[in-house]
Write a protein that holds these residues in place. Structure first.
Motif, short mmCIF file in Angstrom:
data_model
loop_
_atom_site.label_atom_id
_atom_site.label_comp_id
_atom_site.label_asym_id
_atom_site.label_seq_id
_atom_site.Cartn_x
_atom_site.Cartn_y
_atom_site.Cartn_z
N PHE A 189 0.85 -1.18 0.00
CA PHE A 189 0.00 0.00 0.00
C PHE A 189 0.89 1.24 0.00
CE2 PHE A 189 -2.37 -3.47 1.68
CZ PHE A 189 -3.71 -3.24 1.40
N ASP A 190 0.57 2.20 -0.84
CA ASP A 190 1.37 3.42 -0.96
C ASP A 190 0.56 4.64 -0.52
OD1 ASP A 190 3.47 1.93 -2.13
OD2 ASP A 190 2.48 2.04 -4.08
N ASP A 191 1.29 5.69 -0.10
CA ASP A 191 0.67 6.98 0.24
C ASP A 191 -0.50 6.79 1.19
OD1 ASP A 191 0.25 9.69 0.26
OD2 ASP A 191 -0.78 9.76 -1.69
N MET A 192 -0.22 6.17 2.32
CA MET A 192 -1.28 5.77 3.25
C MET A 192 -2.17 6.91 3.69
SD MET A 192 -1.36 2.54 3.72
CE MET A 192 -2.34 2.50 5.22
N GLU A 193 -1.59 8.05 4.02
CA GLU A 193 -2.39 9.13 4.60
C GLU A 193 -3.40 9.71 3.62
OE1 GLU A 193 -2.21 9.48 7.74
OE2 GLU A 193 -0.49 8.11 7.84
N HIS A 194 -3.07 9.69 2.33
CA HIS A 194 -3.95 10.30 1.33
C HIS A 194 -4.75 9.28 0.54
CE1 HIS A 194 -0.72 13.34 1.96
NE2 HIS A 194 -1.76 14.14 2.04
N ALA A 195 -4.11 8.18 0.15
CA ALA A 195 -4.80 7.19 -0.68
C ALA A 195 -5.56 6.16 0.16
CB ALA A 195 -3.79 6.47 -1.58
N HIS A 196 -5.14 5.93 1.41
CA HIS A 196 -5.77 4.90 2.25
C HIS A 196 -5.99 5.42 3.67
CE1 HIS A 196 -4.83 2.02 -0.97
NE2 HIS A 196 -3.59 2.49 -0.95
N PRO A 197 -6.68 6.54 3.84
CA PRO A 197 -6.81 7.12 5.18
C PRO A 197 -7.55 6.23 6.17
CG PRO A 197 -8.27 8.22 3.62
CD PRO A 197 -7.37 7.35 2.82
N GLU A 198 -8.53 5.44 5.70
CA GLU A 198 -9.26 4.56 6.62
C GLU A 198 -8.35 3.48 7.18
OE1 GLU A 198 -10.09 5.09 3.47
OE2 GLU A 198 -12.06 6.06 3.42
N LEU A 199 -7.54 2.91 6.30
CA LEU A 199 -6.60 1.89 6.77
C LEU A 199 -5.52 2.49 7.65
CD1 LEU A 199 -6.03 -0.54 3.76
CD2 LEU A 199 -7.11 -1.03 5.95
N SER A 200 -5.09 3.70 7.34
CA SER A 200 -4.10 4.37 8.17
C SER A 200 -4.62 4.54 9.59
CB SER A 200 -3.75 5.73 7.56
OG SER A 200 -2.80 6.39 8.35
N HIS A 201 -5.87 4.92 9.71
CA HIS A 201 -6.48 5.08 11.03
C HIS A 201 -6.63 3.74 11.73
CE1 HIS A 201 -9.04 6.76 14.15
NE2 HIS A 201 -9.92 5.79 13.90
N LEU A 202 -6.99 2.70 10.98
CA LEU A 202 -7.22 1.38 11.56
C LEU A 202 -5.92 0.78 12.10
CD1 LEU A 202 -9.40 -0.91 11.90
CD2 LEU A 202 -8.52 -1.84 9.74
N VAL A 203 -4.85 0.90 11.34
CA VAL A 203 -3.60 0.24 11.68
C VAL A 203 -2.77 1.06 12.66
CG1 VAL A 203 -1.40 -0.56 10.71
CG2 VAL A 203 -3.55 -1.05 9.52
N GLY A 204 -2.84 2.38 12.59
CA GLY A 204 -1.99 3.21 13.43
C GLY A 204 -0.60 3.35 12.83
N ARG A 205 0.37 3.63 13.67
CA ARG A 205 1.72 3.93 13.18
C ARG A 205 2.67 2.74 13.24
NH1 ARG A 205 3.81 9.16 16.13
NH2 ARG A 205 3.31 7.88 17.98
N GLY A 206 2.20 1.62 13.76
CA GLY A 206 3.06 0.45 13.89
C GLY A 206 2.53 -0.73 13.13
N SER A 207 2.06 -1.75 13.86
CA SER A 207 1.57 -2.96 13.23
C SER A 207 0.25 -3.38 13.84
CB SER A 207 2.59 -4.09 13.35
OG SER A 207 2.86 -4.36 14.72
N THR A 208 -0.50 -4.16 13.07
CA THR A 208 -1.81 -4.63 13.51
C THR A 208 -1.98 -6.08 13.09
OG1 THR A 208 -2.90 -2.47 13.47
CG2 THR A 208 -4.31 -4.39 13.15
N HIS A 209 -2.49 -6.88 14.01
CA HIS A 209 -2.70 -8.30 13.75
C HIS A 209 -4.17 -8.65 13.96
CE1 HIS A 209 -2.35 -12.71 15.01
NE2 HIS A 209 -2.07 -12.69 13.73
N ILE A 210 -4.70 -9.46 13.03
CA ILE A 210 -6.07 -9.96 13.12
C ILE A 210 -6.03 -11.44 12.79
CG2 ILE A 210 -8.46 -9.63 12.36
CD1 ILE A 210 -7.57 -7.01 11.03
N ALA A 211 -6.75 -12.27 13.56
CA ALA A 211 -6.81 -13.70 13.26
C ALA A 211 -8.11 -14.27 13.83
CB ALA A 211 -5.61 -14.42 13.85
N ASP A 212 -8.58 -15.34 13.18
CA ASP A 212 -9.82 -15.97 13.64
C ASP A 212 -9.65 -17.46 13.93
OD1 ASP A 212 -9.68 -17.22 11.18
OD2 ASP A 212 -11.50 -16.31 10.36
#
Length: 383
Positions: A189-212
């Motif tokens: 993913f490129d240009d997170m703040e402008h092209a993917h603002p929703e994901l930028s907010h979801l993930v934050g500034r580090g890392s995010t893990h999801i599993a089921d």
């Protein structure tokens, strides 16, 4: 032949990754000549991969011995220590925010670390475009390194820092990596703040893990506004072809993934649907546990070449610690043989202990959080 002194030995390192370059840097700081051979045409010839967290008791320790710790912190992202655990609906289950001034595990892009290490070496140390074909010669040396371009050189010590499918390893060990049953599919993913603002907010500034329990996602912020997402699945190693797809069929793979992840929220599925460019298949392999070999005074292994494990945050740190200890052993020993003995005496038990701890750890990446909210991935990554 008698084992030569390190100061007079011909030392060749195969692989210009963090481990090989760290070893070369520390050797040069102690006045020991070394040549690094790498198959890449030049330092920037390909994408070096995602972000690395360097731990203060191994990766950072090695950089301190290399005299590069201050330069590392000028590049590192301490905010990258943030970690979030979400459920498939996108609800926050657990959140680690680094304290002000916390520097236990700052992040740095793999490419930035490589550039830092290459710049620190004497000009010409790394010979680019040299793909190793074979290592031949007697165990007590010298060894002949033959490259795919038809050239060959002799070395009194060959250091295998050439990763999971090391060609140097075959000189001392018949072991081959085995597929763990879990595969990563990388999405950029490129240009997170402008092209993917929703994901930028979801993930934050580090890392995010999801599993089921059966599948997962691991998102990792990189520098320059970029992000990598690793789509985690328990699948056959050839799962793309087995489903009638091919690696360039981005839309076909995406449709297949959306079916596999049915029931996850649209918010979390953006990590599958909104990537920029193609997916990259990265099946996970590991060496048998424990992995040992008969001592050779002319070959030493470090990092994944010695102890390939599931990617739970320890790989690069162990490689750099290996590199540091091997280089210091060479600087402090009377002969190459003595140095390799000294190095293996500490490296082999340490790597065996860690490999046993992480054996089967690829499965941790898929497990849902325990009742306390922390994922098995986070528990393993904090070992």
């Amino acid at each position: 032949m008698d084992s030569p002194t390190p100061a007079r030995a011909r030392i060749g390192i195969i692989g210009a990754g963090p481990g090989g370059l760290t070893c070369a840097r520390i050797l040069q700081r102690h006045g020991i000549a070394v040549t690094v051979y790498d198959r890449d045409p030049e330092v920037h010839s390909r994408n070096q991969g995602g972000s690395l967290d360097l731990h203060e008791d191994d990766g950072q320790l090695a950089l301190r011995e290399a005299g590069l710790l201050e330069e590392f912190f000028a590049l590192a992202r301490v905010e990258g220590q943030e970690m979030r655990q979400l459920d498939p609906a996108g609800r926050l289950l657990d959140h680690h925010l680094p304290d002000e001034g916390e520097t236990a595990r700052p992040e740095i892009d793999r490419g930035q670390l490589r550039e830092l290490l290459v710049r620190s070496l004497t000009a010409g140390t790394v010979q680019w475009g040299r793909t190793l074909e074979s290592v031949r010669g007697p165990a007590n040396g010298p060894r002949t390194l033959t490259f795919t371009d038809g050239t060959a050189v002799e070395a009194d010590l060959v250091i295998g820092a050439d990763g999971a499918f090391s060609r140097v390893r075959t000189a001392v060990s018949p072991a081959t990596p085995r597929y763990t049953g879990v595969s990563f599919l990388e999405a950029w993913f490129d240009d997170m703040e402008h092209a993917h603002p929703e994901l930028s907010h979801l993930v934050g500034r580090g890392s995010t893990h999801i599993a089921d329990g059966e599948r997962g996602l691991f998102a990792q912020r990189n520098s320059g506004g970029h992000m990598r997402v690793y789509i985690l699945q328990r699948v056959p190693v050839d799962w793309i072809a087995a489903n009638g797809l091919h690696s360039e069929d981005t839309e076909g793979i995406r449709a297949h993934l959306l079916n596999e992840y049915a029931g996850w929220s649209p918010q979390t599925l953006r990590m599958i649907t909104d990537n920029d460019g193609a997916y990259v298949d990265r099946p996970l392999f590991a060496l048998p546990v424990p992995h040992t070999w008969e001592h050779s005074p002319s070959v030493a292994l470090l990092g994944d070449a010695a102890h390939l494990m599931p990617p739970l945050g320890v790989g690069v740190n162990l490689a750099m610690l290996d590199a540091c200890e091997l280089a210091l052993a060479l600087a402090r020993s009377a002969t190459i043989d003595d140095a390799v003995h000294r190095y293996e005496k500490s490296m082999l038990p340490r790597s065996a202990e860690m490999a046993e701890l992480l054996e089967g750890g690829a499965e941790h990446l898929l497990l849902a959080p325990d009742p306390d909210g922390m994922s098995r991935f986070q528990q393993a990554a904090q070992t």
